[in-house]
Enzyme design. Sequence first.
Site, short mmCIF file in Angstrom:
data_model
loop_
_atom_site.label_atom_id
_atom_site.label_comp_id
_atom_site.label_asym_id
_atom_site.label_seq_id
_atom_site.Cartn_x
_atom_site.Cartn_y
_atom_site.Cartn_z
N SER A 143 37.88 40.84 41.84
CA SER A 143 38.26 40.12 40.62
C SER A 143 38.56 38.66 40.95
CB SER A 143 39.51 40.76 39.98
OG SER A 143 40.05 39.94 38.97
N TYR A 156 48.79 43.58 40.88
CA TYR A 156 47.33 43.73 40.74
C TYR A 156 46.61 42.61 41.49
CZ TYR A 156 42.72 43.35 38.68
OH TYR A 156 41.36 43.24 38.52
#
Length: 243
Positions: A143, A156
Amino acid sequence: MQTTRDLTGSVVAITGATAGIGRETARLLVADGARVALGGRRTDRLDELVAELGAENAVGVPMDVRVPADNARLVAAAVDRWGRLDSVIPNAGIGMYGGILDQSDEDLTTMMDTNYAGTVWTVRAALPAMLAAGGGDVVIVSSVAGFRGGADEAVYAGTKHAQVGLAGSLDRELREKGVRVTLICPAGTFTEFAVGAGRTDDDPRASEWLTPGDVAAAIVTTLHQPRTMRTSIWTLWSMGQGS
């Protein structure tokens, strides 16, 4: 003159294959002539996807990437069915949005173990078979949060930063052995990811996000590269997203 690499007969293992990016990647690969070993937790969805792609093209393995033995079973399924493994796509991941004090210890442990440790176990399981086949591709789905964590996603983003470090080191370790390591880093993508944990199915921002097909196309493009080149990091943004 360089041409794109033909994937016909190539064998690829994909984790997190029952939805979103993993499922679309499997579809594109089979359309290009590849064979896919599909790992996921939802047996019913695995069965549906194998039926769609055809048993001659796909095998499904119910698994949890947090369990090293499950990753070994995924690789074994590919080798048992087609005699080799050429590439692996560690794609399984989960996200939860909120402050660092907002989730339970169990939720945070699950996220850290799935996103980072799960990537490690998948790569470790796949590499012996890939090296035996003469090399291949490791395509880690990460990501943009791995480069620029935002508020309310600290843990995260930390797992994605860890994937960035892992991929960079693996590239240096494995390149001379014929294994290319690519890190695919999409921005917001409209999947089931984090639904119920900071996102909703009808999130009004979704129309501006990437689609699973967008990211899958990038993954498959890296596999089509001539073996004389490699892409180490590919960040993806939709035209509607700021960077």
